[in-house]
Motif scaffolding. Structure first.
Motif, PDB file in Angstrom:
ATOM      1  N   PRO A   1       7.157  12.903  -4.127  1.00  0.00           N
ATOM      2  CA  PRO A   1       6.004  13.089  -3.202  1.00  0.00           C
ATOM      3  C   PRO A   1       6.465  13.870  -2.001  1.00  0.00           C
ATOM      4  O   PRO A   1       7.529  13.513  -1.379  1.00  0.00           O
ATOM      5  CB  PRO A   1       5.554  11.668  -2.717  1.00  0.00           C
ATOM      6  CG  PRO A   1       5.941  10.692  -4.086  1.00  0.00           C
ATOM      7  CD  PRO A   1       7.275  11.400  -4.293  1.00  0.00           C
ATOM      8  N   TRP A   2       5.374  14.864  -1.759  1.00  0.00           N
ATOM      9  CA  TRP A   2       5.542  15.628  -0.301  1.00  0.00           C
ATOM     10  C   TRP A   2       6.707  16.829  -0.630  1.00  0.00           C
ATOM     11  O   TRP A   2       6.458  17.805  -0.016  1.00  0.00           O
ATOM     12  CB  TRP A   2       5.933  14.786   0.829  1.00  0.00           C
ATOM     13  CG  TRP A   2       5.587  15.685   2.112  1.00  0.00           C
ATOM     14  CD1 TRP A   2       4.310  15.958   2.449  1.00  0.00           C
ATOM     15  CD2 TRP A   2       6.567  16.494   2.753  1.00  0.00           C
ATOM     16  NE1 TRP A   2       4.473  16.814   3.661  1.00  0.00           N
ATOM     17  CE2 TRP A   2       6.001  17.171   3.595  1.00  0.00           C
ATOM     18  CE3 TRP A   2       7.771  16.788   2.547  1.00  0.00           C
ATOM     19  CZ2 TRP A   2       6.693  17.919   4.727  1.00  0.00           C
ATOM     20  CZ3 TRP A   2       8.561  17.537   3.667  1.00  0.00           C
ATOM     21  CH2 TRP A   2       7.939  18.290   4.817  1.00  0.00           C
TER      22      TRP A   2
ATOM     23  N   GLY B 188       0.788  -1.287  -0.124  1.00  0.00           N
ATOM     24  CA  GLY B 188       0.137   0.123   0.002  1.00  0.00           C
ATOM     25  C   GLY B 188       0.968   1.284  -0.035  1.00  0.00           C
ATOM     26  O   GLY B 188       0.451   2.052  -0.606  1.00  0.00           O
ATOM     27  N   GLY B 189       1.762   1.208   0.809  1.00  0.00           N
ATOM     28  CA  GLY B 189       2.763   2.391   0.765  1.00  0.00           C
ATOM     29  C   GLY B 189       3.483   2.548  -0.597  1.00  0.00           C
ATOM     30  O   GLY B 189       3.518   3.592  -1.008  1.00  0.00           O
TER      31      GLY B 189
ATOM     32  N   ALA C 257       2.428   1.676  -3.355  1.00  0.00           N
ATOM     33  CA  ALA C 257       1.474   2.167  -4.317  1.00  0.00           C
ATOM     34  C   ALA C 257       0.879   3.561  -4.206  1.00  0.00           C
ATOM     35  O   ALA C 257       0.857   4.382  -5.077  1.00  0.00           O
ATOM     36  CB  ALA C 257       0.100   1.559  -4.180  1.00  0.00           C
ATOM     37  N   TYR C 258       0.989   3.730  -3.026  1.00  0.00           N
ATOM     38  CA  TYR C 258       0.624   5.319  -2.635  1.00  0.00           C
ATOM     39  C   TYR C 258       1.768   6.151  -3.257  1.00  0.00           C
ATOM     40  O   TYR C 258       1.763   7.277  -3.782  1.00  0.00           O
ATOM     41  CB  TYR C 258       0.570   5.602  -1.015  1.00  0.00           C
ATOM     42  CG  TYR C 258       0.530   7.060  -0.770  1.00  0.00           C
ATOM     43  CD1 TYR C 258      -0.942   7.579  -0.815  1.00  0.00           C
ATOM     44  CD2 TYR C 258       1.446   7.865  -0.303  1.00  0.00           C
ATOM     45  CE1 TYR C 258      -0.964   9.104  -0.507  1.00  0.00           C
ATOM     46  CE2 TYR C 258       1.227   9.049   0.031  1.00  0.00           C
ATOM     47  CZ  TYR C 258       0.159   9.778  -0.108  1.00  0.00           C
ATOM     48  OH  TYR C 258      -0.199  11.293   0.554  1.00  0.00           O
ATOM     49  N   GLY C 259       3.148   5.909  -2.874  1.00  0.00           N
ATOM     50  CA  GLY C 259       4.171   6.548  -3.432  1.00  0.00           C
ATOM     51  C   GLY C 259       4.290   6.824  -4.967  1.00  0.00           C
ATOM     52  O   GLY C 259       4.686   7.743  -5.542  1.00  0.00           O
ATOM     53  N   THR C 260       4.057   5.526  -5.407  1.00  0.00           N
ATOM     54  CA  THR C 260       4.252   5.567  -7.060  1.00  0.00           C
ATOM     55  C   THR C 260       2.945   6.425  -7.815  1.00  0.00           C
ATOM     56  O   THR C 260       3.210   7.255  -8.266  1.00  0.00           O
ATOM     57  CB  THR C 260       3.895   4.195  -7.460  1.00  0.00           C
ATOM     58  OG1 THR C 260       4.937   3.451  -7.022  1.00  0.00           O
ATOM     59  CG2 THR C 260       3.875   4.311  -8.998  1.00  0.00           C
ATOM     60  N   TYR C 261       1.720   6.488  -7.174  1.00  0.00           N
ATOM     61  CA  TYR C 261       0.620   7.216  -7.636  1.00  0.00           C
ATOM     62  C   TYR C 261       1.051   8.696  -7.499  1.00  0.00           C
ATOM     63  O   TYR C 261       0.583   9.523  -8.212  1.00  0.00           O
ATOM     64  CB  TYR C 261      -0.608   6.977  -7.055  1.00  0.00           C
ATOM     65  CG  TYR C 261      -1.805   7.743  -7.137  1.00  0.00           C
ATOM     66  CD1 TYR C 261      -2.512   7.286  -8.520  1.00  0.00           C
ATOM     67  CD2 TYR C 261      -2.356   8.696  -6.546  1.00  0.00           C
ATOM     68  CE1 TYR C 261      -3.399   7.907  -9.017  1.00  0.00           C
ATOM     69  CE2 TYR C 261      -3.417   9.452  -7.000  1.00  0.00           C
ATOM     70  CZ  TYR C 261      -4.008   9.273  -8.059  1.00  0.00           C
ATOM     71  OH  TYR C 261      -5.128   9.885  -8.488  1.00  0.00           O
ATOM     72  N   HIS C 262       1.413   9.050  -6.312  1.00  0.00           N
ATOM     73  CA  HIS C 262       1.699  10.463  -6.049  1.00  0.00           C
ATOM     74  C   HIS C 262       3.030  11.125  -6.605  1.00  0.00           C
ATOM     75  O   HIS C 262       3.465  12.349  -6.473  1.00  0.00           O
ATOM     76  CB  HIS C 262       1.490  10.886  -4.687  1.00  0.00           C
ATOM     77  CG  HIS C 262       0.413  10.838  -4.085  1.00  0.00           C
ATOM     78  ND1 HIS C 262      -0.744  11.721  -4.254  1.00  0.00           N
ATOM     79  CD2 HIS C 262      -0.394   9.859  -3.389  1.00  0.00           C
ATOM     80  CE1 HIS C 262      -1.917  11.505  -3.715  1.00  0.00           C
ATOM     81  NE2 HIS C 262      -1.778  10.293  -3.306  1.00  0.00           N
ATOM     82  N   SER C 263       3.637  10.269  -7.355  1.00  0.00           N
ATOM     83  CA  SER C 263       5.160  10.670  -7.830  1.00  0.00           C
ATOM     84  C   SER C 263       4.886  10.858  -9.437  1.00  0.00           C
ATOM     85  O   SER C 263       5.968  11.298 -10.094  1.00  0.00           O
ATOM     86  CB  SER C 263       6.267   9.734  -7.549  1.00  0.00           C
ATOM     87  OG  SER C 263       6.107   8.325  -8.358  1.00  0.00           O
TER      88      SER C 263
END
Length: 121
Positions: A92-93, A50-51, A53-59
């Motif tokens: 991301p961020w 999940g982490g 996938a989150y990082g990939t989606y927001h990058s």
């Protein structure tokens, strides 16, 4: 935060071991600890996936046609690079793209012009 997850999983494993050891039906002993460890590993793997996938989606961000993007970095400020249309990557961020519309638009201007005999047309 990861330490809290580890502590919660170890408590869950201890509870499963206690439940399996105290009158669990007489099917033998020792299997509860392995099941709890497998459950903990699967939850950890799901959290890691999940982490990721989150990082990939927001990058990844897309700049549409007729637009350009500049990237704001939280550490150094605005970058000098202008990103064109298409698929682009950021951290991301730390980085945030700002997308601008650069298409030209037609404008009608109403003006009065003078003719040869100085009449306004």
């Amino acid at each position: 935060m990861a330490q809290r997850f580890r502590e919660a999983f170890s408590r869950m494993a201890k509870q499963v071991n206690q439940a399996a050891g105290s009158g669990g039906g007489g099917s033998g002993g020792g299997g509860g600890g392995r099941a709890a460890a497998a459950a903990a590993r699967s939850v950890t793997a799901l959290a890691a996936a999940g982490g990721l996938a989150y990082g990939t989606y927001h990058s990844i961000y897309t700049v549409p046609g007729g637009h350009r993007a500049v990237v704001f970095n939280r550490v150094v400020g605005m970058k000098n690079t202008i990103y064109g249309e298409g698929l682009n990557f950021n951290i991301p961020w730390f980085e945030r793209p700002v997308i601008y519309d650069i298409r030209t638009r037609p404008v009608n201007l109403q003006t009065l012009t003078g003719s040869k005999d100085l009449q306004m047309v």
